[in-house]
Design a protein around this motif. Structure first.
Motif, PDB file in Angstrom:
ATOM      1  N   LEU A  89       0.861  -1.195   0.000  1.00  0.00           N
ATOM      2  CA  LEU A  89       0.000   0.000   0.000  1.00  0.00           C
ATOM      3  C   LEU A  89       0.894   1.240   0.000  1.00  0.00           C
ATOM      4  N   HIS A  90       1.549   1.484  -1.114  1.00  0.00           N
ATOM      5  CA  HIS A  90       2.615   2.485  -1.215  1.00  0.00           C
ATOM      6  C   HIS A  90       2.176   3.923  -0.966  1.00  0.00           C
ATOM      7  N   HIS A  91       0.892   4.200  -1.047  1.00  0.00           N
ATOM      8  CA  HIS A  91       0.395   5.567  -0.834  1.00  0.00           C
ATOM      9  C   HIS A  91      -0.231   5.743   0.548  1.00  0.00           C
ATOM     10  N   LEU A  92      -0.200   4.683   1.360  1.00  0.00           N
ATOM     11  CA  LEU A  92      -0.858   4.709   2.663  1.00  0.00           C
ATOM     12  C   LEU A  92      -0.252   5.790   3.556  1.00  0.00           C
ATOM     13  N   GLN A  93      -1.123   6.599   4.160  1.00  0.00           N
ATOM     14  CA  GLN A  93      -0.694   7.646   5.077  1.00  0.00           C
ATOM     15  C   GLN A  93      -1.108   7.357   6.522  1.00  0.00           C
ATOM     16  N   TYR A  94      -2.223   6.643   6.687  1.00  0.00           N
ATOM     17  CA  TYR A  94      -2.760   6.375   8.019  1.00  0.00           C
ATOM     18  C   TYR A  94      -3.107   4.891   8.136  1.00  0.00           C
ATOM     19  N   LEU A  95      -2.527   4.243   9.119  1.00  0.00           N
ATOM     20  CA  LEU A  95      -2.780   2.831   9.389  1.00  0.00           C
ATOM     21  C   LEU A  95      -3.302   2.715  10.815  1.00  0.00           C
ATOM     22  N   GLU A  96      -4.588   2.478  10.939  1.00  0.00           N
ATOM     23  CA  GLU A  96      -5.262   2.434  12.230  1.00  0.00           C
ATOM     24  C   GLU A  96      -5.715   0.996  12.510  1.00  0.00           C
ATOM     25  N   GLY A 111       7.755  -1.129   6.865  1.00  0.00           N
ATOM     26  CA  GLY A 111       8.819  -0.138   6.696  1.00  0.00           C
ATOM     27  C   GLY A 111       8.920   0.392   5.280  1.00  0.00           C
ATOM     28  N   ASN A 112       8.220  -0.230   4.326  1.00  0.00           N
ATOM     29  CA  ASN A 112       8.208   0.242   2.933  1.00  0.00           C
ATOM     30  C   ASN A 112       7.196   1.350   2.709  1.00  0.00           C
ATOM     31  N   LEU A 113       6.396   1.666   3.695  1.00  0.00           N
ATOM     32  CA  LEU A 113       5.322   2.652   3.538  1.00  0.00           C
ATOM     33  C   LEU A 113       5.875   4.063   3.744  1.00  0.00           C
ATOM     34  N   LYS A 114       6.539   4.552   2.740  1.00  0.00           N
ATOM     35  CA  LYS A 114       7.291   5.813   2.814  1.00  0.00           C
ATOM     36  C   LYS A 114       6.418   7.037   3.082  1.00  0.00           C
ATOM     37  N   THR A 115       5.114   6.969   2.765  1.00  0.00           N
ATOM     38  CA  THR A 115       4.241   8.125   2.952  1.00  0.00           C
ATOM     39  C   THR A 115       3.445   8.055   4.255  1.00  0.00           C
ATOM     40  N   LEU A 116       3.721   7.050   5.090  1.00  0.00           N
ATOM     41  CA  LEU A 116       2.968   6.858   6.326  1.00  0.00           C
ATOM     42  C   LEU A 116       3.198   8.015   7.292  1.00  0.00           C
ATOM     43  N   ILE A 117       2.104   8.619   7.732  1.00  0.00           N
ATOM     44  CA  ILE A 117       2.147   9.726   8.687  1.00  0.00           C
ATOM     45  C   ILE A 117       1.804   9.243  10.084  1.00  0.00           C
ATOM     46  N   SER A 118       0.820   8.341  10.173  1.00  0.00           N
ATOM     47  CA  SER A 118       0.347   7.860  11.466  1.00  0.00           C
ATOM     48  C   SER A 118       0.131   6.352  11.408  1.00  0.00           C
ATOM     49  N   MET A 119       0.587   5.669  12.464  1.00  0.00           N
ATOM     50  CA  MET A 119       0.412   4.226  12.557  1.00  0.00           C
ATOM     51  C   MET A 119       0.031   3.898  14.002  1.00  0.00           C
ATOM     52  N   ASP A 120      -1.192   3.409  14.181  1.00  0.00           N
ATOM     53  CA  ASP A 120      -1.679   3.048  15.506  1.00  0.00           C
ATOM     54  C   ASP A 120      -1.876   1.545  15.570  1.00  0.00           C
ATOM     55  N   LEU A 121      -0.993   0.870  16.306  1.00  0.00           N
ATOM     56  CA  LEU A 121      -1.040  -0.584  16.448  1.00  0.00           C
ATOM     57  C   LEU A 121      -1.259  -1.012  17.901  1.00  0.00           C
ATOM     58  N   TYR A 122      -1.500  -0.072  18.788  1.00  0.00           N
ATOM     59  CA  TYR A 122      -1.544  -0.384  20.216  1.00  0.00           C
ATOM     60  C   TYR A 122      -2.763  -1.242  20.584  1.00  0.00           C
ATOM     61  N   ASP A 123      -2.688  -1.857  21.758  1.00  0.00           N
ATOM     62  CA  ASP A 123      -3.711  -2.760  22.301  1.00  0.00           C
ATOM     63  C   ASP A 123      -4.013  -3.926  21.375  1.00  0.00           C
ATOM     64  N   GLY A 135      12.764   2.275  10.781  1.00  0.00           N
ATOM     65  CA  GLY A 135      13.676   3.414  10.745  1.00  0.00           C
ATOM     66  C   GLY A 135      13.629   4.154   9.416  1.00  0.00           C
ATOM     67  N   LYS A 136      13.086   3.516   8.379  1.00  0.00           N
ATOM     68  CA  LYS A 136      12.958   4.148   7.057  1.00  0.00           C
ATOM     69  C   LYS A 136      11.707   5.019   6.945  1.00  0.00           C
ATOM     70  N   LEU A 137      10.862   5.006   7.961  1.00  0.00           N
ATOM     71  CA  LEU A 137       9.588   5.738   7.904  1.00  0.00           C
ATOM     72  C   LEU A 137       9.803   7.201   8.276  1.00  0.00           C
ATOM     73  N   LYS A 138      10.372   7.958   7.374  1.00  0.00           N
ATOM     74  CA  LYS A 138      10.750   9.349   7.638  1.00  0.00           C
ATOM     75  C   LYS A 138       9.544  10.277   7.728  1.00  0.00           C
ATOM     76  N   SER A 139       8.406   9.912   7.123  1.00  0.00           N
ATOM     77  CA  SER A 139       7.202  10.747   7.177  1.00  0.00           C
ATOM     78  C   SER A 139       6.373  10.497   8.419  1.00  0.00           C
TER      79      SER A 139
END
Length: 148
Positions: A89-96, A111-123, A135-139
């Motif tokens: 999902l190369h254009h993914l910005q939000y993963l909830e 780590g390939n999701l270069k455009t990811l802004i927010s990633m919520d994996l808790y609970d 570490g490659k997730l600069k966005s």
């Protein structure tokens, strides 16, 4: 001979509907994810792999170019594992994906999701370490992963 060939193809598609799965890589990746998940509340029932793209599916948001930019399955009561397909999902910005019963390792392909802004994996019940590929997730501005 050409009409016979066309009828043969139509017959195969009717007999084997899985052959007509979307050729959209993002739709295929999400369908692969769906096959890994148990969904007792049917929140993923709109995820129809025969559609041209997944932009009409609930819990999926696309941009004006019909690319998936948001996957929102937070608190959806799904269980299962995540796989490498999410890295497609190369254009993914939000993963909830928070507050579910997701298990196993977090795929390094996230780590390939270069455009990811927010990633919520808790609970969830992930095991192992957070992949070094993150570490490659600069966005990434809003990471939320609580390790057990």
């Amino acid at each position: 001979m050409a009409p016979f060939l066309s009828l043969s193809v139509i017959f195969l598609l009717l007999q084997f509907p899985f052959l007509s799965l979307s050729t959209n890589p993002e739709g295929n990746a999400l369908h692969d994810l769906r096959s890994r998940l148990s969904d007792p509340n049917n929140v993923l029932q709109s995820w129809d792999p025969t559609l041209v793209n997944p932009c009409t599916w609930f819990h999926v948001t696309c941009n004006s170019n019909n690319h998936v930019i948001r996957l929102d399955l937070g608190n959806a009561n799904v269980s299962g594992t995540l796989g490498p397909e999410l890295g497609q999902l190369h254009h993914l910005q939000y993963l909830e994906l928070y507050k579910n019963d997701l298990r196993g390792k977090i795929p390094k392909e996230l780590g390939n999701l270069k455009t990811l802004i927010s990633m919520d994996l808790y609970d969830n019940k992930f095991e192992g370490k957070i992949p070094k590929s993150f570490g490659k997730l600069k966005s990434l501005k809003f990471p939320a992963a609580k390790q057990q």
